[in-house]
Scaffold this active site. Sequence first.
Site, PDB file in Angstrom:
ATOM      1  CB  CYS A   1      42.499  35.932  36.191  1.00 39.76           C
ATOM      2  SG  CYS A   1      42.637  36.398  34.444  1.00 39.76           S
TER       3      CYS A   1
ATOM      4  CG  ASP B   1      37.884  36.789  32.924  1.00 37.72           C
ATOM      5  OD1 ASP B   1      36.717  37.197  33.122  1.00 37.72           O
ATOM      6  OD2 ASP B   1      38.190  36.064  31.964  1.00 37.72           O
TER       7      ASP B   1
ATOM      8  NE  ARG C   1      34.797  35.665  31.601  1.00 38.33           N
ATOM      9  CZ  ARG C   1      35.208  34.742  30.727  1.00 38.33           C
ATOM     10  NH1 ARG C   1      34.324  34.054  30.039  1.00 38.33           N
ATOM     11  NH2 ARG C   1      36.493  34.487  30.566  1.00 38.33           N
TER      12      ARG C   1
ATOM     13  CG  HIS D   1      39.303  32.418  35.485  1.00 38.85           C
ATOM     14  ND1 HIS D   1      38.616  32.484  34.303  1.00 38.85           N
ATOM     15  CD2 HIS D   1      40.346  33.276  35.345  1.00 38.85           C
ATOM     16  CE1 HIS D   1      39.199  33.361  33.501  1.00 38.85           C
ATOM     17  NE2 HIS D   1      40.263  33.850  34.105  1.00 38.85           N
TER      18      HIS D   1
ATOM     19  CB  CYS E   1      42.223  31.508  32.306  1.00 42.60           C
ATOM     20  SG  CYS E   1      43.299  32.935  32.568  1.00 42.60           S
TER      21      CYS E   1
HETATM   22 CO    CO Z   1      41.943  34.672  33.195  1.00 42.90          CO
END
Ligand code: CO
Length: 212
Positions: A43, A45, A47, A99, A102
Site C-alpha cells: 500500500c 500508506d 506508515r 496492512h 488501510c
Molecule cells: Co492502505
Amino acid sequence: MQKSYDQVFENNKKWVSDNLAKDENFFQHLAKGQSPEFLYIGCADSRVPANEIMGLEPGDVFVHRNIANMVVNTDMNAQSVIQYAVEHLEVKHVVVCGHYNCGGVKAAMGNSSLGLLDGWLREIRDVYRLHSTTLNAIEDEHERYNKLIELNVMEQCFNVMKTEFVQKSYAQKKFPQVHGWVYDLANGELIDLNFDFDSALKKIQEVYDITK
Ligand code: CO
C-alpha cells in the site's frame, strides 16, 4: 513548510555520510546494478515503508506501491513492474503486503463517492462480493474490516499468479513463489498469511493457464 522541505536535503547528506562511513563503496556497488530477491507490492500508506519493515537495504527489494496494494489486471503500471521483476530481475519471491487500518479498504466498505478513486476501490468491493458469505458472517465491524484486508491480499496474490510472466517463469524455473502478508501498524509486526501457493497454482492452472 519550507523548513520541512529543506530538512529532507539535510537528512540526505547525513544519510550519504552515514552509509559511506560504514562502507566507502556503498554507492559504487549499488550503481553497478540490482539483483533483488523480492518483489514487494504494498500500500502507498506513508506508515508502511517496505524496506524498513523487512529490515532490508537498498538493492534488496523491488517495490511497487499503490492504494490498498492492488494488482489490477489492466493496470499497465503494476503489470509492467511484475513483468520486469519476474522476467528480467528473476525475483524469487513476490510478496503482496496489506496492512490493518488501510484507508483504501475502509473506503471500499463505505457508501460515499470519492470520484476517480471509485473505480479503483471497486476492485476491493469485488473481493467483498466474492467472499460475502464469509464476511457477512462476521458481526464485529472491525473484525470484518480486518478480514477483508486479509482476503484482499489473497485475491491480489491470485492476480499476480494470473499473469503470463509468473505462470511461465514458475513452469520453467520453479520460481517465483507468491506470498501474502499483512502488516500490523499497531505493533509493527509483519504477519505471513500463509497463502497456499500449491493449491492456488492448481486453481490457476484450471482456469487461467496461459503457458501452452
Ligand atoms: Co492502505
